[in-house]
Write a protein that holds these residues in place. Structure first.
Motif, mmCIF file in Angstrom:
data_model
loop_
_atom_site.group_PDB
_atom_site.id
_atom_site.type_symbol
_atom_site.label_atom_id
_atom_site.label_comp_id
_atom_site.label_asym_id
_atom_site.label_seq_id
_atom_site.Cartn_x
_atom_site.Cartn_y
_atom_site.Cartn_z
ATOM 1 N N LEU A 1 63.830 -49.718 -6.463
ATOM 2 C CA LEU A 1 62.415 -49.733 -6.094
ATOM 3 C C LEU A 1 61.542 -50.150 -7.270
ATOM 4 O O LEU A 1 60.572 -50.908 -7.108
ATOM 5 C CB LEU A 1 61.993 -48.346 -5.601
ATOM 6 C CG LEU A 1 62.600 -47.850 -4.289
ATOM 7 C CD1 LEU A 1 62.036 -46.492 -3.930
ATOM 8 C CD2 LEU A 1 62.366 -48.840 -3.153
ATOM 9 N N TRP A 2 61.888 -49.642 -8.450
ATOM 10 C CA TRP A 2 61.101 -49.980 -9.636
ATOM 11 C C TRP A 2 61.253 -51.455 -10.008
ATOM 12 O O TRP A 2 60.273 -52.127 -10.327
ATOM 13 C CB TRP A 2 61.522 -49.087 -10.797
ATOM 14 C CG TRP A 2 60.786 -49.363 -12.066
ATOM 15 C CD1 TRP A 2 59.486 -49.066 -12.344
ATOM 16 C CD2 TRP A 2 61.301 -50.030 -13.228
ATOM 17 N NE1 TRP A 2 59.145 -49.483 -13.616
ATOM 18 C CE2 TRP A 2 60.243 -50.075 -14.185
ATOM 19 C CE3 TRP A 2 62.542 -50.562 -13.571
ATOM 20 C CZ2 TRP A 2 60.408 -50.656 -15.447
ATOM 21 C CZ3 TRP A 2 62.699 -51.132 -14.826
ATOM 22 C CH2 TRP A 2 61.643 -51.181 -15.749
ATOM 23 N N ASP B 1 59.364 -53.645 -7.621
ATOM 24 C CA ASP B 1 57.948 -53.292 -7.495
ATOM 25 C C ASP B 1 57.641 -52.743 -6.099
ATOM 26 O O ASP B 1 56.637 -53.094 -5.474
ATOM 27 C CB ASP B 1 57.062 -54.504 -7.800
ATOM 28 C CG ASP B 1 55.625 -54.102 -8.106
ATOM 29 O OD1 ASP B 1 55.407 -52.928 -8.470
ATOM 30 O OD2 ASP B 1 54.729 -54.945 -7.953
ATOM 31 N N TRP B 2 58.530 -51.858 -5.624
ATOM 32 C CA TRP B 2 58.355 -51.229 -4.315
ATOM 33 C C TRP B 2 57.999 -49.757 -4.446
ATOM 34 O O TRP B 2 58.199 -48.988 -3.489
ATOM 35 C CB TRP B 2 59.636 -51.366 -3.486
ATOM 36 C CG TRP B 2 59.949 -52.768 -3.081
ATOM 37 C CD1 TRP B 2 59.107 -53.831 -3.072
ATOM 38 C CD2 TRP B 2 61.202 -53.253 -2.610
ATOM 39 N NE1 TRP B 2 59.747 -54.966 -2.636
ATOM 40 C CE2 TRP B 2 61.048 -54.643 -2.339
ATOM 41 C CE3 TRP B 2 62.445 -52.674 -2.387
ATOM 42 C CZ2 TRP B 2 62.084 -55.441 -1.867
ATOM 43 C CZ3 TRP B 2 63.486 -53.461 -1.906
ATOM 44 C CH2 TRP B 2 63.301 -54.827 -1.651
ATOM 45 N N LEU B 3 57.502 -49.335 -5.595
ATOM 46 C CA LEU B 3 57.196 -47.915 -5.801
ATOM 47 C C LEU B 3 55.870 -47.538 -5.128
ATOM 48 O O LEU B 3 54.936 -47.061 -5.761
ATOM 49 C CB LEU B 3 57.142 -47.600 -7.294
ATOM 50 C CG LEU B 3 58.499 -47.468 -7.989
ATOM 51 C CD1 LEU B 3 58.316 -47.250 -9.476
ATOM 52 C CD2 LEU B 3 59.301 -46.323 -7.376
ATOM 53 N N SER B 4 55.825 -47.748 -3.840
ATOM 54 C CA SER B 4 54.683 -47.350 -3.024
ATOM 55 C C SER B 4 55.058 -46.082 -2.264
ATOM 56 O O SER B 4 56.230 -45.707 -2.197
ATOM 57 C CB SER B 4 54.319 -48.468 -2.048
ATOM 58 O OG SER B 4 55.407 -48.728 -1.178
ATOM 59 N N PRO B 5 54.072 -45.382 -1.691
ATOM 60 C CA PRO B 5 54.418 -44.196 -0.899
ATOM 61 C C PRO B 5 55.426 -44.481 0.210
ATOM 62 O O PRO B 5 56.329 -43.683 0.469
ATOM 63 C CB PRO B 5 53.061 -43.761 -0.323
ATOM 64 C CG PRO B 5 52.064 -44.242 -1.330
ATOM 65 C CD PRO B 5 52.611 -45.544 -1.840
ATOM 66 N N GLY B 6 55.288 -45.653 0.843
ATOM 67 C CA GLY B 6 56.237 -45.994 1.892
ATOM 68 C C GLY B 6 57.637 -46.229 1.353
ATOM 69 O O GLY B 6 58.634 -45.813 1.971
ATOM 70 N N GLY B 7 57.741 -46.917 0.194
ATOM 71 C CA GLY B 7 59.050 -47.153 -0.393
ATOM 72 C C GLY B 7 59.726 -45.873 -0.827
ATOM 73 O O GLY B 7 60.935 -45.677 -0.612
ATOM 74 N N LYS C 1 49.365 -36.284 5.626
ATOM 75 C CA LYS C 1 48.601 -37.482 5.990
ATOM 76 C C LYS C 1 47.737 -37.228 7.232
ATOM 77 O O LYS C 1 46.629 -37.750 7.354
ATOM 78 C CB LYS C 1 49.559 -38.639 6.268
ATOM 79 C CG LYS C 1 50.352 -39.090 5.054
ATOM 80 C CD LYS C 1 49.470 -39.698 3.990
ATOM 81 C CE LYS C 1 50.303 -40.230 2.836
ATOM 82 N NZ LYS C 1 49.449 -40.803 1.751
#
Length: 274
Positions: free
Chosen positions: A129-130, A133-139, A181
């Motif tokens: 993920l890092w 560059d997918w370190l989003s809440p969804g990832g 959420k």
């Protein structure tokens, strides 16, 4: 006693355990006795001479495994993301396969290899993920969900309760994030209404598993106890908020849990330990 005969005896003891031909404590005593003899024999046979006399095939296999580990570690960031994910799943599967081989006779080794595979899956997944560059809440939620599902399945089929419990914990985290959420400003009473029925469901599943899948009963019970304290953990750790007198409320819930466990001890002890 040679290794083949010892393996036959250990398999027979495991058969006695699963068939309930002998009490559980007798099977544990016999299994520990023969495993201790095997460990003593292994310590006697392990020496510098045994390493010196090792076959070329063994040395090449060890060299190949170590080289592969270093190769993956150095070049993991250069691989495309499908290959990164495939490597993470492959290494985890290998660890779980070794755990399945160790499980009938060496429970500690099985737990160690399965735990190592689980940690590798989480670390390599987070690394992927890092790198992408997918370190989003969804990832992150996706990684937690995948790890939870794999850990739950591995714990169920390998009969490792702690791994099964970790899978449930991942689902609990996703459950809490989803509720956060939907209701970000939920009050303390609302948090209780959101979590405590789930705790009751888990304890009911513990009772049901005691009659259907006995080895799952301790896992459901542990999850139920964990969820009992999740309203406070959710507010403090996930929402970073608290209410007045939070410490007293936590103590009150501990007292209530203690009273319930004491009053119902003749029931839940049978579900979990028998």
């Amino acid at each position: 006693m040679n290794s083949e005969r010892r393996e036959i005896i250990l398999n027979e003891i495991e058969y006695w355990r699963t068939s309930r031909l002998l009490p559980e404590q007798y099977c544990d005593f016999l299994e520990n006795l023969y495993q201790e003899q095997a460990a003593q024999a292994a310590r006697r046979t392990f020496s510098i001479n045994s390493i010196q006399q090792g076959s070329l095939k063994t040395w090449l296999l060890g060299f190949g495994i170590i080289s592969l580990i270093f190769f993956i570690g150095f070049y993991f960031s250069l691989f495309p993301w499908p290959l990164q994910m495939a490597i993470a799943l492959l290494v985890t599967s290998i660890c779980y396969s070794f755990s399945a081989v160790f499980r009938p006779r060496r429970k500690a080794a099985a737990l160690l290899t399965a735990s190592g595979g689980s940690v590798i899956l989480l670390v390599l997944g987070a690394w992927t993920l890092w790198l992408q560059d997918w370190l989003s809440p969804g990832g992150i939620a996706g990684l937690v969900g995948v790890c939870g599902l794999i850990w739950w399945l591995a714990g169920y089929f390998l009969n490792l309760g702690i791994l099964n419990y970790c899978g449930f914990v991942c689902f609990i985290l996703l459950y809490g994030v989803m509720f956060g959420k939907i209701h970000p400003d939920a009050s303390w009473p609302m948090m209780q209404l959101f979590w405590l029925p789930l705790s009751v469901v888990m304890v009911w599943l513990c009772w049901l598993a005691h009659h259907r899948i006995k080895r799952m009963a301790p896992v459901f019970f542990a999850v139920g106890i964990t969820v009992w304290f999740m309203p406070e953990a959710d507010m403090l750790l996930m929402r970073h908020s608290s209410v007045h007198g939070m410490v007293l409320l936590c103590l009150l819930k501990i007292v209530v849990a203690f009273i319930l466990l004491f009053v119902l001890r003749k029931k839940w002890i049978v579900w979990v330990f028998k």
